[in-house]
Design an enzyme around this catalytic site. Structure first.
Site, PDB file in Angstrom:
ATOM      1  N   GLY A  12       0.785  -1.241   0.000  1.00 21.70           N
ATOM      2  CA  GLY A  12       0.000   0.000   0.000  1.00 21.70           C
ATOM      3  C   GLY A  12       0.809   1.279   0.000  1.00 21.70           C
ATOM      4  N   ARG A  61     -14.576 -16.025 -10.020  1.00 20.72           N
ATOM      5  CA  ARG A  61     -14.251 -14.600 -10.190  1.00 20.72           C
ATOM      6  C   ARG A  61     -15.517 -13.761 -10.187  1.00 20.72           C
ATOM      7  NH1 ARG A  61      -8.821 -13.269 -11.643  1.00 20.72           N
ATOM      8  NH2 ARG A  61      -7.687 -15.186 -11.923  1.00 20.72           N
ATOM      9  N   LEU A  89     -10.022  -8.098 -12.978  1.00 16.01           N
ATOM     10  CA  LEU A  89     -11.457  -7.854 -12.808  1.00 16.01           C
ATOM     11  C   LEU A  89     -12.226  -8.332 -14.038  1.00 16.01           C
ATOM     12  CD1 LEU A  89     -10.936  -4.312 -11.327  1.00 16.01           C
ATOM     13  CD2 LEU A  89     -11.783  -6.306 -10.062  1.00 16.01           C
ATOM     14  N   HIS A 105       0.163   0.958 -13.331  1.00 18.16           N
ATOM     15  CA  HIS A 105       0.840  -0.237 -13.815  1.00 18.16           C
ATOM     16  C   HIS A 105       2.336   0.059 -13.921  1.00 18.16           C
ATOM     17  CE1 HIS A 105       1.377  -4.023 -15.895  1.00 18.16           C
ATOM     18  NE2 HIS A 105       2.144  -3.381 -16.760  1.00 18.16           N
ATOM     19  N   ASP A 141      -4.716  -3.948 -18.783  1.00 16.47           N
ATOM     20  CA  ASP A 141      -3.641  -2.974 -18.989  1.00 16.47           C
ATOM     21  C   ASP A 141      -3.665  -2.322 -20.377  1.00 16.47           C
ATOM     22  OD1 ASP A 141      -2.653  -3.434 -16.407  1.00 16.47           O
ATOM     23  OD2 ASP A 141      -1.459  -5.131 -17.061  1.00 16.47           O
TER      24      ASP A 141
HETATM   25  N1  NHR Z   1      -8.818  -5.763 -14.622  1.00 15.49           N
HETATM   26  C1  NHR Z   1      -9.146  -5.381 -15.849  1.00 15.49           C
HETATM   27  N2  NHR Z   1     -10.264  -5.878 -16.363  1.00 15.49           N
HETATM   28  N3  NHR Z   1      -8.389  -4.540 -16.593  1.00 15.49           N
HETATM   29  C2  NHR Z   1      -7.251  -4.043 -16.077  1.00 15.49           C
HETATM   30  O1  NHR Z   1      -6.530  -3.193 -16.807  1.00 15.49           O
HETATM   31  C3  NHR Z   1      -6.826  -4.423 -14.776  1.00 15.49           C
HETATM   32  C4  NHR Z   1      -7.660  -5.297 -14.069  1.00 15.49           C
HETATM   33  C5  NHR Z   1      -7.314  -5.729 -12.781  1.00 15.49           C
HETATM   34  C6  NHR Z   1      -6.118  -5.330 -12.220  1.00 15.49           C
HETATM   35  C7  NHR Z   1      -3.945  -4.190 -12.337  1.00 15.49           C
HETATM   36  C8  NHR Z   1      -2.895  -5.007 -13.108  1.00 15.49           C
HETATM   37  C9  NHR Z   1      -1.580  -4.356 -13.322  1.00 15.49           C
HETATM   38  O2  NHR Z   1      -1.436  -3.136 -13.197  1.00 15.49           O
HETATM   39  C10 NHR Z   1      -5.283  -4.489 -12.930  1.00 15.49           C
HETATM   40  C11 NHR Z   1      -5.625  -4.009 -14.194  1.00 15.49           C
HETATM   41  C12 NHR Z   1      -3.262  -8.439 -11.607  1.00 15.49           C
HETATM   42  C13 NHR Z   1      -2.915  -9.266 -12.671  1.00 15.49           C
HETATM   43  C14 NHR Z   1      -2.956 -10.765 -12.523  1.00 15.49           C
HETATM   44  O3  NHR Z   1      -2.622 -11.485 -13.430  1.00 15.49           O
HETATM   45  C15 NHR Z   1      -2.525  -8.684 -13.853  1.00 15.49           C
HETATM   46  C16 NHR Z   1      -2.526  -7.300 -13.978  1.00 15.49           C
HETATM   47  C17 NHR Z   1      -2.906  -6.477 -12.921  1.00 15.49           C
HETATM   48  C18 NHR Z   1      -3.256  -7.060 -11.733  1.00 15.49           C
HETATM   49  N4  NHR Z   1      -3.420 -11.291 -11.351  1.00 15.49           N
HETATM   50  C19 NHR Z   1      -3.586 -12.713 -11.038  1.00 15.49           C
HETATM   51  C20 NHR Z   1      -5.033 -13.164 -11.234  1.00 15.49           C
HETATM   52  O4  NHR Z   1      -5.208 -14.378 -11.421  1.00 15.49           O
HETATM   53  C21 NHR Z   1      -3.240 -12.996  -9.582  1.00 15.49           C
HETATM   54  C22 NHR Z   1      -1.857 -12.602  -9.218  1.00 15.49           C
HETATM   55  C23 NHR Z   1      -1.626 -12.535  -7.710  1.00 15.49           C
HETATM   56  O5  NHR Z   1      -2.591 -12.693  -6.917  1.00 15.49           O
HETATM   57  O6  NHR Z   1      -0.477 -12.265  -7.315  1.00 15.49           O
HETATM   58  O7  NHR Z   1      -5.973 -12.338 -11.132  1.00 15.49           O
HETATM   59  O8  NHR Z   1      -0.618  -5.067 -13.686  1.00 15.49           O
HETATM   60  C1  GAR Z   2       3.385  -1.064  -7.439  1.00 18.43           C
HETATM   61  O1  GAR Z   2       4.637  -1.041  -8.087  1.00 18.43           O
HETATM   62  C2  GAR Z   2       2.265  -1.154  -8.454  1.00 18.43           C
HETATM   63  O2  GAR Z   2       2.503  -0.401  -9.621  1.00 18.43           O
HETATM   64  C3  GAR Z   2       2.299  -2.613  -8.769  1.00 18.43           C
HETATM   65  O3  GAR Z   2       2.548  -3.275  -7.555  1.00 18.43           O
HETATM   66  C4  GAR Z   2       3.215  -2.381  -6.669  1.00 18.43           C
HETATM   67  C5  GAR Z   2       2.363  -2.200  -5.447  1.00 18.43           C
HETATM   68  O4  GAR Z   2       3.051  -1.508  -4.451  1.00 18.43           O
HETATM   69  N1  GAR Z   2       1.060  -3.043  -9.331  1.00 18.43           N
HETATM   70  C6  GAR Z   2       0.957  -4.154 -10.041  1.00 18.43           C
HETATM   71  O5  GAR Z   2       1.919  -4.826 -10.311  1.00 18.43           O
HETATM   72  C7  GAR Z   2      -0.444  -4.500 -10.468  1.00 18.43           C
HETATM   73  N2  GAR Z   2      -0.402  -5.764 -11.119  1.00 18.43           N
HETATM   74  P1  GAR Z   2       2.270  -0.781  -3.279  1.00 18.43           P
HETATM   75  O6  GAR Z   2       1.317  -1.829  -2.685  1.00 18.43           O
HETATM   76  O7  GAR Z   2       3.337  -0.421  -2.300  1.00 18.43           O
HETATM   77  O8  GAR Z   2       1.551   0.384  -3.853  1.00 18.43           O
END
Ligand code: NHR
Ligand code: GAR
Length: 215
Positions: A12, A61, A89, A105, A141
């Site tokens: 966070g 989900r 999501l 991101h 993304d």
């Molecule tokens: N959802 C949508 N529909 N579109 C985006 O652009 C999103 C999103 C949800 C999260 C953040 C994202 C990033 O900045 C984000 C953008 C999680 C994963 C992932 O693969 C990928 C990208 C992002 C966040 N998560 C796994 C899953 O199965 C779990 C991984 C874990 O728990 O450590 O959901 O990169």
């Molecule tokens: C940050 O670098 C953020 O951009 C990244 O995880 C870190 C969270 O740090 N987000 C992702 O990789 C989303 N898939 P924080 O909890 O200290 O903000």
């Protein structure tokens, strides 16, 4: 004043940068999908209500996203702010909040969507890396870009060093993007490209100092 709910999964630090920025926004709540997220204690210390919607308590989900939406809607926020939120999501969830979900991101999108962006950057050999604040669309993304920050990739970098350099920039650009949203300056062209009313974003980015090492 507009209001936001922040979604986290871990430490966070981006959430804390937002809480510390003195933005003209009501921060209604911080919601984590992990009960052990370090950011929950930080939010509580700042006097922000917290709650947990544990993805492990939901079989699908769709069920998790429905529970998450119910928690969010209790606060009726204008924007949902993903700050290190790690669950993809569903399309149904994203469509419920059009142009109202923001994400940071840790790469210069459209390069390196998905996970392990710093590892991807080092493996690819890019010399410039960074972070992107964008609106969330159903395609991961890929949504409209609000602001980006660039950092150099240095010869001796490992994932930790590079991630830290990018994170410092994240803490600067995320509050800035949210300030523009709070001020109602974020507009969209017919092609869904973001323009910031009254601000030339290129000149803003030009203030960043990229380190170019001497011979
Ligand atoms: N959802 C949508 N529909 N579109 C985006 O652009 C999103 C999103 C949800 C999260 C953040 C994202 C990033 O900045 C984000 C953008 C999680 C994963 C992932 O693969 C990928 C990208 C992002 C966040 N998560 C796994 C899953 O199965 C779990 C991984 C874990 O728990 O450590 O959901 O990169
Ligand atoms: C940050 O670098 C953020 O951009 C990244 O995880 C870190 C969270 O740090 N987000 C992702 O990789 C989303 N898939 P924080 O909890 O200290 O903000």
């Amino acid at each position: 004043m507009k209001s936001i709910v922040i979604l986290i999964s871990g430490r966070g630090s981006n959430m804390e940068a937002i809480l510390d920025a003195g933005l003209p926004l009501n921060i209604s709540a911080v919601i984590s999908n992990r009960p052990d997220a370090g950011g929950l204690a930080t939010a509580a210390r700042h006097g922000v209500p917290t709650c947990v919607v544990d993805h492990k308590a939901h079989a699908t989900r769709d069920a998790f996203d429905a529970a998450l939406a119910e928690s969010i809607d209790a606060f009726a926020p204008d924007y949902i702010v993903l700050a290190g939120f790690m669950r993809v999501l569903t399309e149904g969830f994203v469509k419920r909040y059009p142009r109202r979900i923001v994400n940071i991101h840790p790469s210069l999108l459209p390069a390196f969507p998905g996970l392990h962006t710093h590892r991807q950057a080092l493996a690819t050999g890019v010399k410039i890396h960074g972070a992107t604040v964008h609106l969330v669309t159903p395609t991961l993304d890929h949504g409209p870009i609000i602001i980006q920050a660039a950092v150099p990739v240095l010869t001796d970098d490992d994932e930790v060093a590079l991630a830290q350099r990018v994170l410092t920039q994240e803490h600067c650009i995320y509050p800035q993007a949210l300030r523009w949203l709070a001020e109602g300056r974020v507009r969209f062209t017919a092609d869904d490209v973001v323009e910031i009313a009254g601000i030339n974003v290129s000149s803003y980015l030009g203030e960043q100092q990229l380190l170019v090492p001497k011979e």
